[in-house]
Design a protein around this motif. Structure first.
Motif, PDB file in Angstrom:
ATOM      1  N   TRP A  54      -6.655   6.048   0.957  1.00 10.52           N
ATOM      2  CA  TRP A  54      -7.082   5.610   2.284  1.00 10.52           C
ATOM      3  C   TRP A  54      -6.111   6.039   3.385  1.00 10.52           C
ATOM      4  O   TRP A  54      -6.404   5.912   4.561  1.00 10.52           O
ATOM      5  CB  TRP A  54      -7.231   4.089   2.321  1.00 10.52           C
ATOM      6  N   ARG A  55      -4.933   6.513   3.017  1.00 16.93           N
ATOM      7  CA  ARG A  55      -3.894   6.780   4.016  1.00 16.93           C
ATOM      8  C   ARG A  55      -3.039   7.977   3.585  1.00 16.93           C
ATOM      9  O   ARG A  55      -3.061   8.392   2.426  1.00 16.93           O
ATOM     10  CB  ARG A  55      -3.033   5.534   4.217  1.00 16.93           C
ATOM     11  N   ASP A  60      -2.051  -0.349   9.406  1.00 20.46           N
ATOM     12  CA  ASP A  60      -1.542  -0.887   8.142  1.00 20.46           C
ATOM     13  C   ASP A  60      -0.023  -1.011   8.179  1.00 20.46           C
ATOM     14  O   ASP A  60       0.622  -1.200   7.161  1.00 20.46           O
ATOM     15  CB  ASP A  60      -1.979  -0.003   6.965  1.00 20.46           C
ATOM     16  N   HIS A  99       0.802  -1.219   0.000  1.00 17.16           N
ATOM     17  CA  HIS A  99       0.000   0.000   0.000  1.00 17.16           C
ATOM     18  C   HIS A  99       0.839   1.276   0.000  1.00 17.16           C
ATOM     19  O   HIS A  99       0.277   2.367  -0.051  1.00 17.16           O
ATOM     20  CB  HIS A  99      -0.933  -0.013   1.208  1.00 17.16           C
ATOM     21  N   PRO A 150     -11.061  -0.902   5.726  1.00 24.17           N
ATOM     22  CA  PRO A 150     -10.363  -0.304   4.582  1.00 24.17           C
ATOM     23  C   PRO A 150      -9.122  -1.105   4.209  1.00 24.17           C
ATOM     24  O   PRO A 150      -8.461  -1.697   5.069  1.00 24.17           O
ATOM     25  CB  PRO A 150     -10.002   1.098   5.095  1.00 24.17           C
ATOM     26  N   THR A 159     -11.454   7.642   5.497  1.00 29.55           N
ATOM     27  CA  THR A 159     -11.064   6.335   6.039  1.00 29.55           C
ATOM     28  C   THR A 159     -11.760   6.084   7.365  1.00 29.55           C
ATOM     29  O   THR A 159     -12.273   4.989   7.625  1.00 29.55           O
ATOM     30  CB  THR A 159      -9.542   6.261   6.204  1.00 29.55           C
ATOM     31  N   ALA A 166     -15.371   5.268   6.821  1.00 28.62           N
ATOM     32  CA  ALA A 166     -15.571   3.892   6.353  1.00 28.62           C
ATOM     33  C   ALA A 166     -15.564   2.910   7.521  1.00 28.62           C
ATOM     34  O   ALA A 166     -16.362   1.951   7.548  1.00 28.62           O
ATOM     35  CB  ALA A 166     -14.481   3.530   5.342  1.00 28.62           C
ATOM     36  N   GLN A 178     -16.404  -4.695   7.177  1.00 28.30           N
ATOM     37  CA  GLN A 178     -15.430  -4.407   6.132  1.00 28.30           C
ATOM     38  C   GLN A 178     -14.424  -3.391   6.650  1.00 28.30           C
ATOM     39  O   GLN A 178     -14.796  -2.369   7.211  1.00 28.30           O
ATOM     40  CB  GLN A 178     -16.130  -3.871   4.887  1.00 28.30           C
TER      41      GLN A 178
END
Length: 267
Positions: A94-95, A203, A67, A174, A255, A258, A172
């Motif tokens: 997302w980051r 992450d 990622h 991310p 993010t 989500a 779910q």
């Protein structure tokens, strides 16, 4: 100001913030003691597995390289020491990105920047003065924290758990984020005892905490709340009728949203 040494293979760390309420934080192994010198209280609690400068968590089931792209930034002096710069460039929205400057011999991160989507620096943490050969002894650091005389001890009840065991599931997550664990915190007041569930995700570089608690009458239940300080963002909203979630992390607001929107109550 920060001191770091090791004894028996375990780190001993003393941190003195130089702004705000006078306090001293000690960490030995998995225990953290926070001394409030003004209120004469000491808070004793286990260390959480969230990311903290200058360390990042070791993950199972996740890979930073999936990622983030890696780019060398060259070398520069930081706090009087030579450091090699490395940038971690996010491959999606997302980051955020990160720039590390790492001391050549010890591998210690001397400076860390969190970078937004347009390349702007959202937050920076760095040493301004550093002595890697300081005559710091772990046993002497421990001696200064052993005595709690004159302090009121606060020991919140914290136990490791799982979201499913507390009646929740995150359907779910991310991409790239994996669970580091969940904790149930119980805080007691004069009138009642409240419980807050905290689940931590990462992450490998960014971390997110999802907090779940009973809905308070004081909250504007039908309106989501957002806030940000530097790279840290917050999203809070009502979930599943009578609960409230607060999601905090060094990630974009989308993010956090989500995470909140995929929470589901099991019972």
């Amino acid at each position: 100001r920060m001191w770091h040494a090791c004894i028996g293979g375990l780190p001993v760390v003393r941190v003195e913030p130089q702004t705000g309420v006078p306090r001293v934080v000690f960490r030995h192994g998995d225990e953290v003691r926070t001394f409030n010198l003004q209120a004469r209280t000491v808070r004793v609690e286990p260390r959480e597995p969230a990311r903290g400068f200058p360390a990042v968590p070791l993950l199972s089931g996740g890979a930073v390289s999936q990622h983030y792209g890696v780019k060398l930034l060259g070398s520069e002096r930081v706090a009087g020491a030579m450091a090699d710069g490395v940038a971690f460039v996010p491959q999606d929205a997302w980051r955020f990105g990160y720039r590390f400057w790492i001391e050549r011999d010890s591998g210690l991160v001397l400076k860390l920047q969190t970078v937004g989507p347009d390349g702007q620096v959202l937050e920076q943490t760095a040493f301004s003065q550093l002595d890697l050969q300081a005559p710091v002894r772990a046993d002497e650091l421990l001696q200064s924290v052993q005595s709690l005389q004159g302090f009121q001890i606060e020991k919140p009840r914290i136990r490791r758990t799982a979201a499913e065991a507390e009646g929740w599931v995150l359907r779910q997550v991310p991409p790239g984020f994996v669970s580091l664990g969940c904790f149930l915190r119980q805080t007691a007041s004069k009138d009642e005892t409240a419980s807050v569930l905290q689940c931590v995700y990462s992450d490998g570089l960014a971390s997110v905490s999802v907090f779940l608690e009973d809905l308070s009458p004081q909250r504007p239940a039908d309106k989501a709340q957002t806030a940000s300080i530097g790279a840290t963002h917050l999203w809070a909203q009502r979930v599943k009728g009578d609960a409230w979630t607060t999601v905090v992390g060094e990630v974009p607001t989308a993010t956090l949203r989500a995470f909140a929107h995929h929470l589901e109550r099991l019972r």
